[in-house]
Design a protein around this motif. Sequence first.
Motif, PDB file in Angstrom:
ATOM      1  N   GLU A 197      -9.915 -15.797   0.843  1.00  0.00           N
ATOM      2  CA  GLU A 197     -11.229 -16.393   1.357  1.00  0.00           C
ATOM      3  C   GLU A 197     -10.861 -16.911   2.867  1.00  0.00           C
ATOM      4  O   GLU A 197      -9.847 -17.320   3.166  1.00  0.00           O
ATOM      5  N   ASN A 198     -12.221 -16.751   3.948  1.00  0.00           N
ATOM      6  CA  ASN A 198     -12.002 -17.214   5.299  1.00  0.00           C
ATOM      7  C   ASN A 198     -11.113 -16.872   5.974  1.00  0.00           C
ATOM      8  O   ASN A 198     -10.444 -17.506   6.599  1.00  0.00           O
ATOM      9  N   GLN A 199     -10.784 -15.335   5.894  1.00  0.00           N
ATOM     10  CA  GLN A 199      -9.820 -14.723   7.070  1.00  0.00           C
ATOM     11  C   GLN A 199     -10.676 -14.791   8.410  1.00  0.00           C
ATOM     12  O   GLN A 199     -11.680 -14.553   8.556  1.00  0.00           O
ATOM     13  N   GLN A 200      -9.965 -15.402   9.423  1.00  0.00           N
ATOM     14  CA  GLN A 200     -10.558 -15.497  10.556  1.00  0.00           C
ATOM     15  C   GLN A 200      -9.709 -15.438  11.733  1.00  0.00           C
ATOM     16  O   GLN A 200      -8.239 -14.975  11.524  1.00  0.00           O
ATOM     17  N   VAL A 201      -9.994 -15.294  12.851  1.00  0.00           N
ATOM     18  CA  VAL A 201      -9.063 -14.947  13.985  1.00  0.00           C
ATOM     19  C   VAL A 201      -8.398 -16.392  14.633  1.00  0.00           C
ATOM     20  O   VAL A 201      -7.550 -16.576  14.870  1.00  0.00           O
ATOM     21  N   VAL A 202      -9.529 -17.459  14.803  1.00  0.00           N
ATOM     22  CA  VAL A 202      -8.944 -18.667  15.143  1.00  0.00           C
ATOM     23  C   VAL A 202      -9.510 -19.511  14.149  1.00  0.00           C
ATOM     24  O   VAL A 202     -10.817 -19.548  13.754  1.00  0.00           O
ATOM     25  N   TYR A 203      -8.907 -20.670  13.675  1.00  0.00           N
ATOM     26  CA  TYR A 203      -8.994 -21.545  12.729  1.00  0.00           C
ATOM     27  C   TYR A 203      -9.338 -22.839  13.296  1.00  0.00           C
ATOM     28  O   TYR A 203      -8.317 -23.479  13.940  1.00  0.00           O
ATOM     29  N   ASN A 204     -10.482 -23.425  13.577  1.00  0.00           N
ATOM     30  CA  ASN A 204     -10.646 -24.554  14.094  1.00  0.00           C
ATOM     31  C   ASN A 204     -10.424 -25.882  12.968  1.00  0.00           C
ATOM     32  O   ASN A 204     -10.246 -25.593  11.910  1.00  0.00           O
ATOM     33  N   HIS A 205     -10.332 -26.863  13.439  1.00  0.00           N
ATOM     34  CA  HIS A 205     -10.147 -28.324  12.913  1.00  0.00           C
ATOM     35  C   HIS A 205     -11.027 -28.331  11.421  1.00  0.00           C
ATOM     36  O   HIS A 205     -12.417 -28.223  11.787  1.00  0.00           O
ATOM     37  N   GLY A 206     -10.577 -28.365  10.484  1.00  0.00           N
ATOM     38  CA  GLY A 206     -11.470 -28.502   9.267  1.00  0.00           C
ATOM     39  C   GLY A 206     -11.501 -27.254   8.509  1.00  0.00           C
ATOM     40  O   GLY A 206     -11.758 -27.148   7.440  1.00  0.00           O
ATOM     41  N   ALA A 207     -11.297 -26.151   9.218  1.00  0.00           N
ATOM     42  CA  ALA A 207     -11.211 -24.640   8.685  1.00  0.00           C
ATOM     43  C   ALA A 207     -10.267 -24.629   7.357  1.00  0.00           C
ATOM     44  O   ALA A 207      -9.368 -25.245   7.223  1.00  0.00           O
ATOM     45  N   ALA A 208     -10.665 -23.706   6.296  1.00  0.00           N
ATOM     46  CA  ALA A 208      -9.678 -23.862   5.091  1.00  0.00           C
ATOM     47  C   ALA A 208      -9.428 -22.270   4.849  1.00  0.00           C
ATOM     48  O   ALA A 208     -10.345 -21.598   5.030  1.00  0.00           O
TER      49      ALA A 208
END
Length: 244
Positions: free
Chosen positions: A34-45
Amino acid sequence: MLNIGAVLLLLIGAADVIPPCNLPTTVENADITENQQVVYNHGAAVTYACHKNYRMEGEGTIRCQNGQWSPNTPTCIGVKTFCNATQPNITTQCFGSLGGIVEVLLPKTSQNDTYRLKKDNIVIVNIRSETTDWRYSFIASTGIFTIEDVSIKDAGEYSMEVHDADGKQVANTQFYLTIHESRIPFIARSLTVVLLLLAALGVYWALKKKKTSRPRDIALSSMAVDDDVLYVNVSGATGRAGGE
Protein backbone atom coordinates in the motif's frame (compact mmCIF):
# COMPACT_ATOMS: atom_id res chain seq x y z
CA MET A 1 6.28 49.22 15.75
CA LEU A 2 5.59 46.00 13.84
CA ASN A 3 2.01 45.12 13.04
CA ILE A 4 0.45 41.63 13.33
CA GLY A 5 1.09 40.76 9.69
CA ALA A 6 4.80 41.47 10.03
CA VAL A 7 5.03 39.30 13.13
CA LEU A 8 3.35 36.41 11.33
CA LEU A 9 5.76 36.73 8.43
CA LEU A 10 8.70 36.60 10.79
CA LEU A 11 7.37 33.41 12.34
CA ILE A 12 6.80 31.79 8.94
CA GLY A 13 10.26 32.74 7.72
CA ALA A 14 11.90 31.32 10.83
CA ALA A 15 9.94 28.04 10.81
CA ASP A 16 11.89 24.88 9.98
CA VAL A 17 10.94 22.94 6.87
CA ILE A 18 9.77 19.39 7.76
CA PRO A 19 11.90 17.10 5.59
CA PRO A 20 10.40 14.21 3.63
CA CYS A 21 11.51 10.59 3.97
CA ASN A 22 13.66 8.60 1.58
CA LEU A 23 12.26 5.52 -0.09
CA PRO A 24 11.41 2.93 2.60
CA THR A 25 13.88 0.13 3.23
CA THR A 26 13.51 -3.03 1.16
CA VAL A 27 12.44 -5.90 3.41
CA GLU A 28 13.66 -9.36 2.44
CA ASN A 29 10.80 -11.69 1.52
CA ALA A 30 8.21 -8.91 1.65
CA ASP A 31 6.50 -6.43 -0.67
CA ILE A 32 5.09 -2.95 -0.11
CA THR A 33 1.39 -3.47 -0.69
CA GLU A 34 0.00 0.00 0.00
CA ASN A 35 0.97 3.62 -0.73
CA GLN A 36 3.99 3.15 -2.99
CA GLN A 37 5.22 6.64 -3.90
CA VAL A 38 8.28 8.42 -5.28
CA VAL A 39 8.47 10.96 -2.43
CA TYR A 40 7.09 10.40 1.05
CA ASN A 41 6.15 13.56 2.92
CA HIS A 42 5.74 13.93 6.65
CA GLY A 43 2.86 11.75 7.85
CA ALA A 44 2.87 9.36 4.87
CA ALA A 45 2.64 5.63 5.63
CA VAL A 46 3.51 2.40 3.83
CA THR A 47 2.43 -1.18 4.55
CA TYR A 48 4.48 -4.36 4.09
CA ALA A 49 3.22 -7.91 3.48
CA CYS A 50 5.40 -11.03 3.85
CA HIS A 51 5.64 -13.59 1.07
CA LYS A 52 4.03 -17.01 1.37
CA ASN A 53 5.56 -19.27 4.04
CA TYR A 54 6.93 -16.27 5.97
CA ARG A 55 5.65 -14.59 9.11
CA MET A 56 6.14 -10.97 10.09
CA GLU A 57 7.97 -9.72 13.16
CA GLY A 58 7.40 -6.06 13.97
CA GLU A 59 4.87 -3.54 12.72
CA GLY A 60 3.58 -4.04 9.18
CA THR A 61 2.90 -0.29 8.69
CA ILE A 62 5.53 2.41 9.17
CA ARG A 63 5.08 6.19 8.98
CA CYS A 64 7.27 9.12 7.91
CA GLN A 65 8.01 11.28 10.95
CA ASN A 66 10.30 14.31 10.55
CA GLY A 67 12.35 12.71 7.80
CA GLN A 68 12.62 9.29 9.49
CA TRP A 69 10.54 6.13 9.26
CA SER A 70 8.92 5.00 12.50
CA PRO A 71 8.82 2.38 13.88
CA ASN A 72 11.64 0.29 12.41
CA THR A 73 10.87 -1.76 9.31
CA PRO A 74 9.59 -5.28 10.03
CA THR A 75 11.33 -8.56 9.20
CA CYS A 76 9.85 -11.65 7.56
CA ILE A 77 10.90 -14.97 9.11
CA GLY A 78 10.58 -18.29 7.35
CA VAL A 79 7.99 -20.62 8.86
CA LYS A 80 7.97 -24.40 9.27
CA THR A 81 7.24 -26.47 6.16
CA PHE A 82 6.47 -30.20 5.99
CA CYS A 83 7.11 -32.75 3.25
CA ASN A 84 6.24 -36.45 2.96
CA ALA A 85 9.11 -38.27 1.20
CA THR A 86 8.32 -41.87 2.11
CA GLN A 87 7.28 -42.99 -1.36
CA PRO A 88 10.04 -45.21 -2.82
CA ASN A 89 11.66 -45.02 -6.24
CA ILE A 90 10.64 -41.43 -6.94
CA THR A 91 12.16 -38.07 -6.06
CA THR A 92 9.72 -36.05 -3.97
CA GLN A 93 9.80 -32.26 -4.38
CA CYS A 94 10.08 -30.46 -1.03
CA PHE A 95 10.24 -26.74 -0.21
CA GLY A 96 11.71 -24.57 2.54
CA SER A 97 12.01 -20.90 3.43
CA LEU A 98 15.17 -19.02 4.36
CA GLY A 99 15.52 -18.86 8.13
CA GLY A 100 12.68 -21.31 8.65
CA ILE A 101 12.39 -24.98 9.58
CA VAL A 102 11.92 -27.93 7.22
CA GLU A 103 10.51 -31.24 8.42
CA VAL A 104 10.66 -34.23 6.05
CA LEU A 105 8.91 -37.51 6.77
CA LEU A 106 11.25 -40.42 5.89
CA PRO A 107 10.93 -44.17 6.50
CA LYS A 108 10.90 -45.19 10.15
CA THR A 109 13.69 -47.46 11.33
CA SER A 110 13.81 -50.15 14.01
CA GLN A 111 16.52 -50.68 16.61
CA ASN A 112 18.34 -53.25 14.49
CA ASP A 113 18.24 -51.22 11.28
CA THR A 114 21.06 -49.11 9.95
CA TYR A 115 20.52 -46.02 7.86
CA ARG A 116 22.44 -43.35 6.02
CA LEU A 117 21.02 -40.00 4.99
CA LYS A 118 22.92 -38.25 2.20
CA LYS A 119 22.88 -34.84 0.60
CA ASP A 120 24.33 -34.70 -2.90
CA ASN A 121 25.86 -38.14 -2.24
CA ILE A 122 27.61 -37.01 0.96
CA VAL A 123 26.56 -38.65 4.26
CA ILE A 124 25.09 -36.07 6.66
CA VAL A 125 23.29 -38.36 9.19
CA ASN A 126 23.89 -42.02 10.06
CA ILE A 127 22.87 -44.64 12.61
CA ARG A 128 25.24 -43.25 15.23
CA SER A 129 23.43 -39.90 14.99
CA GLU A 130 26.63 -38.28 13.79
CA THR A 131 25.81 -35.26 11.67
CA THR A 132 27.87 -32.83 9.62
CA ASP A 133 25.72 -29.88 10.66
CA TRP A 134 24.19 -29.03 14.06
CA ARG A 135 21.01 -27.92 12.28
CA TYR A 136 20.27 -31.49 11.13
CA SER A 137 18.42 -34.03 13.26
CA PHE A 138 16.66 -37.35 12.61
CA ILE A 139 14.33 -39.26 14.95
CA ALA A 140 14.37 -42.91 13.93
CA SER A 141 11.14 -43.84 15.72
CA THR A 142 9.09 -41.21 13.88
CA GLY A 143 11.10 -40.90 10.67
CA ILE A 144 11.19 -37.09 10.97
CA PHE A 145 14.27 -35.42 9.49
CA THR A 146 14.56 -31.75 10.53
CA ILE A 147 16.62 -28.85 9.18
CA GLU A 148 16.63 -25.72 11.34
CA ASP A 149 17.56 -22.17 10.34
CA VAL A 150 17.35 -23.08 6.65
CA SER A 151 19.92 -21.46 4.35
CA ILE A 152 20.40 -21.49 0.60
CA LYS A 153 23.11 -24.14 0.91
CA ASP A 154 20.48 -26.62 2.13
CA ALA A 155 18.96 -26.80 -1.35
CA GLY A 156 19.80 -30.00 -3.21
CA GLU A 157 19.07 -33.70 -3.59
CA TYR A 158 18.74 -35.92 -0.51
CA SER A 159 18.53 -39.71 -0.28
CA MET A 160 18.08 -42.24 2.51
CA GLU A 161 18.92 -45.94 2.58
CA VAL A 162 17.81 -48.31 5.33
CA HIS A 163 19.20 -51.85 5.84
CA ASP A 164 18.05 -54.49 8.29
CA ALA A 165 20.29 -56.57 10.59
CA ASP A 166 21.10 -58.96 7.75
CA GLY A 167 22.27 -56.13 5.50
CA LYS A 168 19.21 -56.28 3.26
CA GLN A 169 17.94 -52.96 1.96
CA VAL A 170 14.44 -52.33 3.30
CA ALA A 171 13.91 -48.70 2.28
CA ASN A 172 15.30 -46.29 -0.29
CA THR A 173 13.82 -42.83 -0.80
CA GLN A 174 14.86 -39.54 -2.35
CA PHE A 175 13.69 -35.94 -2.19
CA TYR A 176 14.84 -32.64 -3.65
CA LEU A 177 14.73 -29.55 -1.45
CA THR A 178 14.10 -26.14 -3.04
CA ILE A 179 14.62 -22.99 -0.96
CA HIS A 180 12.41 -19.95 -1.50
CA GLU A 181 14.47 -16.78 -1.80
CA SER A 182 13.48 -13.14 -2.00
CA ARG A 183 11.64 -12.41 -5.24
CA ILE A 184 13.41 -9.05 -5.62
CA PRO A 185 16.16 -9.55 -8.23
CA PHE A 186 19.55 -7.88 -8.07
CA ILE A 187 18.65 -5.31 -10.75
CA ALA A 188 15.56 -4.24 -8.81
CA ARG A 189 17.63 -3.80 -5.66
CA SER A 190 20.18 -1.71 -7.55
CA LEU A 191 17.37 0.43 -8.97
CA THR A 192 16.06 1.01 -5.45
CA VAL A 193 19.48 2.29 -4.36
CA VAL A 194 19.63 4.66 -7.36
CA LEU A 195 16.15 6.00 -6.58
CA LEU A 196 17.17 6.59 -2.98
CA LEU A 197 20.17 8.62 -4.10
CA LEU A 198 18.11 10.64 -6.58
CA ALA A 199 15.45 11.36 -3.96
CA ALA A 200 18.10 12.53 -1.49
CA LEU A 201 19.71 14.80 -4.11
CA GLY A 202 16.31 16.21 -5.04
CA VAL A 203 15.54 17.12 -1.43
CA TYR A 204 19.00 18.64 -0.98
CA TRP A 205 18.77 20.89 -4.07
CA ALA A 206 15.19 21.92 -3.28
CA LEU A 207 16.18 23.07 0.22
CA LYS A 208 19.31 24.79 -1.09
CA LYS A 209 17.38 26.61 -3.81
CA LYS A 210 14.73 27.74 -1.34
CA LYS A 211 17.41 29.05 1.02
CA THR A 212 19.35 31.00 -1.65
CA SER A 213 16.25 32.45 -3.32
CA ARG A 214 14.66 33.79 -0.11
CA PRO A 215 14.81 37.65 -0.08
CA ARG A 216 16.34 39.36 2.92
CA ASP A 217 13.92 42.31 2.92
CA ILE A 218 10.23 41.92 2.05
CA ALA A 219 7.95 44.87 1.38
CA LEU A 220 4.67 44.61 3.22
CA SER A 221 2.86 47.66 1.86
CA SER A 222 -0.47 45.83 2.06
CA MET A 223 0.08 45.36 5.80
CA ALA A 224 1.47 48.83 6.56
CA VAL A 225 -0.19 51.19 8.98
CA ASP A 226 -1.66 54.30 7.36
CA ASP A 227 0.09 55.09 4.04
CA ASP A 228 3.62 54.23 5.13
CA VAL A 229 5.52 51.18 3.81
CA LEU A 230 6.79 48.75 6.38
CA TYR A 231 9.97 46.74 5.73
CA VAL A 232 10.80 43.61 7.69
CA ASN A 233 14.20 41.91 7.77
CA VAL A 234 13.41 38.17 7.76
CA SER A 235 16.84 37.40 9.20
CA GLY A 236 15.75 38.86 12.51
CA ALA A 237 16.79 42.52 12.25
CA THR A 238 14.47 45.20 13.75
CA GLY A 239 11.79 46.40 11.31
CA ARG A 240 11.81 49.99 10.14
CA ALA A 241 8.96 52.10 8.81
CA GLY A 242 9.43 54.17 5.68
CA GLY A 243 9.21 57.91 5.78
CA GLU A 244 11.11 58.28 9.07
